[in-house]
Scaffold this motif. Structure first.
Motif, short mmCIF file in Angstrom:
data_model
loop_
_atom_site.label_atom_id
_atom_site.label_comp_id
_atom_site.label_asym_id
_atom_site.label_seq_id
_atom_site.Cartn_x
_atom_site.Cartn_y
_atom_site.Cartn_z
N ARG A 67 31.02 19.91 -42.26
CA ARG A 67 30.24 20.28 -43.69
C ARG A 67 29.84 18.57 -44.58
NH1 ARG A 67 26.99 23.55 -46.54
NH2 ARG A 67 27.25 23.39 -48.76
N TRP A 68 30.61 17.86 -44.30
CA TRP A 68 30.40 16.32 -44.70
C TRP A 68 29.21 15.88 -43.93
CZ3 TRP A 68 30.63 12.83 -48.26
CH2 TRP A 68 30.40 11.45 -47.95
N VAL A 69 29.35 15.77 -42.82
CA VAL A 69 28.11 15.33 -42.01
C VAL A 69 26.81 15.86 -42.14
CG1 VAL A 69 27.39 14.79 -39.54
CG2 VAL A 69 30.03 14.23 -40.25
N ASN A 70 26.78 17.07 -42.10
CA ASN A 70 25.62 18.01 -42.08
C ASN A 70 25.11 18.08 -43.63
OD1 ASN A 70 25.61 17.87 -39.40
ND2 ASN A 70 26.60 19.93 -39.08
N LYS A 71 25.89 18.14 -44.43
CA LYS A 71 25.16 18.71 -45.89
C LYS A 71 25.48 17.64 -47.01
CE LYS A 71 23.06 21.60 -46.71
NZ LYS A 71 21.41 21.51 -46.29
N LEU A 72 26.79 17.18 -46.88
CA LEU A 72 27.25 16.15 -48.12
C LEU A 72 27.07 15.07 -47.87
CD1 LEU A 72 30.44 18.43 -48.90
CD2 LEU A 72 28.26 18.73 -49.57
N ARG A 73 27.01 14.44 -46.85
CA ARG A 73 26.73 12.98 -46.68
C ARG A 73 25.66 12.50 -47.51
NH1 ARG A 73 25.86 10.92 -40.74
NH2 ARG A 73 23.92 11.88 -41.25
N PRO A 74 25.91 11.28 -48.21
CA PRO A 74 24.47 11.00 -48.88
C PRO A 74 23.58 10.64 -47.95
CG PRO A 74 26.36 9.25 -48.95
CD PRO A 74 26.79 10.36 -48.12
N ASN A 75 22.16 10.43 -48.39
CA ASN A 75 20.92 10.11 -47.82
C ASN A 75 20.64 10.96 -46.87
OD1 ASN A 75 21.53 7.64 -49.30
ND2 ASN A 75 22.51 6.52 -47.68
N LEU A 76 20.89 12.03 -46.77
CA LEU A 76 20.57 13.00 -45.76
C LEU A 76 19.01 13.50 -46.19
CD1 LEU A 76 23.55 15.15 -45.05
CD2 LEU A 76 22.52 13.40 -43.92
N LYS A 77 18.32 13.76 -45.19
CA LYS A 77 16.95 14.35 -45.57
C LYS A 77 16.88 15.81 -45.56
CE LYS A 77 14.11 10.49 -43.82
NZ LYS A 77 13.28 10.11 -42.60
N SER A 78 17.73 16.54 -46.42
CA SER A 78 18.05 17.84 -46.14
C SER A 78 16.68 18.56 -46.58
CB SER A 78 19.18 18.39 -46.90
OG SER A 78 18.98 18.02 -48.10
N GLY A 79 16.42 19.51 -46.07
CA GLY A 79 15.14 20.29 -46.20
C GLY A 79 13.75 19.66 -46.03
N CYS A 80 13.68 18.60 -45.43
CA CYS A 80 12.54 17.82 -45.07
C CYS A 80 12.21 17.99 -43.57
CB CYS A 80 12.65 16.52 -45.54
SG CYS A 80 11.35 15.42 -45.26
N LYS A 81 11.16 18.31 -43.35
CA LYS A 81 10.81 18.47 -42.01
C LYS A 81 10.53 17.14 -41.11
CE LYS A 81 9.36 23.16 -42.22
NZ LYS A 81 9.78 24.12 -41.52
N PHE A 82 10.84 17.30 -40.20
CA PHE A 82 10.43 16.05 -39.21
C PHE A 82 9.21 15.37 -39.25
CE2 PHE A 82 14.13 15.00 -36.12
CZ PHE A 82 15.01 16.01 -36.77
N SER A 83 8.72 14.20 -39.57
CA SER A 83 7.81 13.81 -39.57
C SER A 83 7.16 13.42 -38.17
CB SER A 83 7.71 12.46 -40.42
OG SER A 83 8.49 11.35 -39.50
N ALA A 84 5.89 13.05 -38.12
CA ALA A 84 5.48 12.99 -36.72
C ALA A 84 6.11 11.73 -36.12
CB ALA A 84 3.84 12.49 -36.92
N GLU A 85 6.60 10.71 -36.96
CA GLU A 85 7.04 9.57 -36.25
C GLU A 85 8.57 9.86 -36.09
OE1 GLU A 85 5.93 6.79 -35.24
OE2 GLU A 85 7.87 5.67 -35.09
N GLU A 86 9.23 10.65 -36.62
CA GLU A 86 10.52 11.17 -36.28
C GLU A 86 10.41 12.01 -34.98
OE1 GLU A 86 12.99 11.62 -40.20
OE2 GLU A 86 11.55 12.90 -39.95
N GLU A 87 9.37 12.70 -35.05
CA GLU A 87 9.57 13.63 -33.67
C GLU A 87 8.98 12.89 -32.36
OE1 GLU A 87 7.28 17.57 -36.04
OE2 GLU A 87 6.48 16.77 -34.06
N ARG A 88 8.43 11.77 -32.83
CA ARG A 88 8.00 10.83 -31.77
C ARG A 88 9.48 10.19 -31.33
NH1 ARG A 88 7.17 6.12 -30.22
NH2 ARG A 88 7.77 5.20 -32.33
#
Length: 318
Positions: A67-88
């Motif tokens: 839970r911490w790692v996937n949701k509560l940890r700070p600086n998470l880009k939750s709800g944000c789709k992968f950008s083109a660069e991230e996909e790359r």
DNA sequence: AAAGTACTCAACCGCTCTGAA
DNA sequence: CTTCAGAGCGGTTGAGTACTT
């Protein structure tokens, strides 16, 4: 897509004889998150089993950590789709490391291994559907996870990811080729006509968070020079600059097995030849729809005359 | 508008790794 | 050296939502 927390879920949690919950499973409630956050504040992100053993939460240490790692940890880009660069980056690193999601995620600030895993899984599913073929042999711990795909070797993984991700609310669109078109091109052409990358790709440079929804990037890992600007996605003069390409289309023909090729053959019949990655979705805000496969007639007229110079010759037919 | 399909995401499971005793 | 517990990781699942027909 937020689900109501605490709702009935498939895994109900273990209960003791009296019916009281010993280990709670399923969605986390806000109060549980609070307790977990408090634990992290006081003890740091460790001693997860302490939480259960001290009765702070009816959750296993594993569950708390997750839970911490996937949701509560700070600086998470939750709800944000992968950008083109991230996909790359994912595509590139998956080729290097295989299904080492945690490792890949370290190169993507704000992304968790779960994010990367889900991203890849979605991509694979779409691909399998496109090919009307089952996914490559299931895990068994040895197959997929231990077999990185080379940057130039084609496997199913190398077929581009079609851009649903381009609809992300806050990230740049993914200008991927139309994957259906990709499937219409014989494999020896997808490999050689498109682009041929021989040798190692340049080191990955991270997206400069410019598309990211949150600017709170996590510390960068030391191995890669992320302070440098991203290298050109494609050393390809003809590419419209506004359409930076993810490397999914970087495919080489050689490794695609005959079985897949045979399956693709019937689909290839109707369309003589399409340059798959030009069915791109170069999204500028609203996103421009990909060219339909049956209407590429004047398409090539719009392209620079010399843009094919860097492409390989067609290999001899099979 | 309804039904079907695809997609996304959260969270579980089981296995492996690692370090302490 | 062995054992054990905790942590970490990869694979899988299924509910909810979005999209398409």
């Amino acid at each position: 897509m937020a689900r109501a927390p605490g709702g009935a879920r498939r895994r109900g949690g273990r209960r003791d004889a009296a019916g009281g919950e010993v280990v709670r499973k399923g969605p986390w409630m806000a109060e549980e998150d609070e307790v977990l956050l408090e634990h992290v504040r006081t003890h740091g992100p460790r001693d997860w089993s302490f939480i259960q053993s001290k009765g702070l939460l009816p959750r296993t240490g594993k569950s708390c950590r997750l839970r911490w790692v996937n949701k509560l940890r700070p600086n998470l880009k939750s709800g944000c789709k992968f950008s083109a660069e991230e996909e790359r980056v994912v595509l590139e690193l998956q080729g290097q490391f295989g299904n080492k999601w945690a490792r890949i995620a370290t190169h993507l600030p704000g992304r968790t291994d779960n994010d990367v895993k889900n991203f890849w899984s979605t991509r694979q599913k779409r691909l399998a559907r496109l090919l009307r073929a089952p996914l490559p042999g299931r895990s068994s711990k040895s197959s997929s996870a231990k077999a990185p795909v080379s940057a130039t070797g084609l496997c199913l993984d190398q077929v581009p990811f079609e851009g649903n991700s381009s609809s992300g609310q806050c990230c740049a669109a993914t200008p991927f080729m139309d994957a259906e078109n990709a499937a219409l091109v014989p494999h020896d052409q997808t490999g050689s006509v498109l682009l041929s990358f021989e040798g190692p790709l340049p080191p990955i440079a991270l997206a400069t968070d410019s598309h990211a929804c949150s600017s709170n990037a996590a510390p960068l890992p030391p191995e890669l020079p992320f302070d440098q600007p991203p290298y050109p996605l494609i050393g390809f003069s003809g590419m419209p600059e506004s359409c930076d390409m993810a490397p999914g289309f970087i495919s080489a023909a050689g490794a695609m097995d005959d079985l897949v090729y045979q399956e693709l053959l019937p689909m290839m019949q109707p369309v003589p030849m399409i340059l798959p990655f030009f069915g791109t979705e170069c999204s500028h805000g609203d996103g421009v729809k990909a060219e339909p496969p049956d209407a590429p007639a004047d398409f090539f007229d719009d392209l620079p005359a010399d843009m094919f110079d860097s492409l390989d010759q067609l290999p001899p037919p099979l």
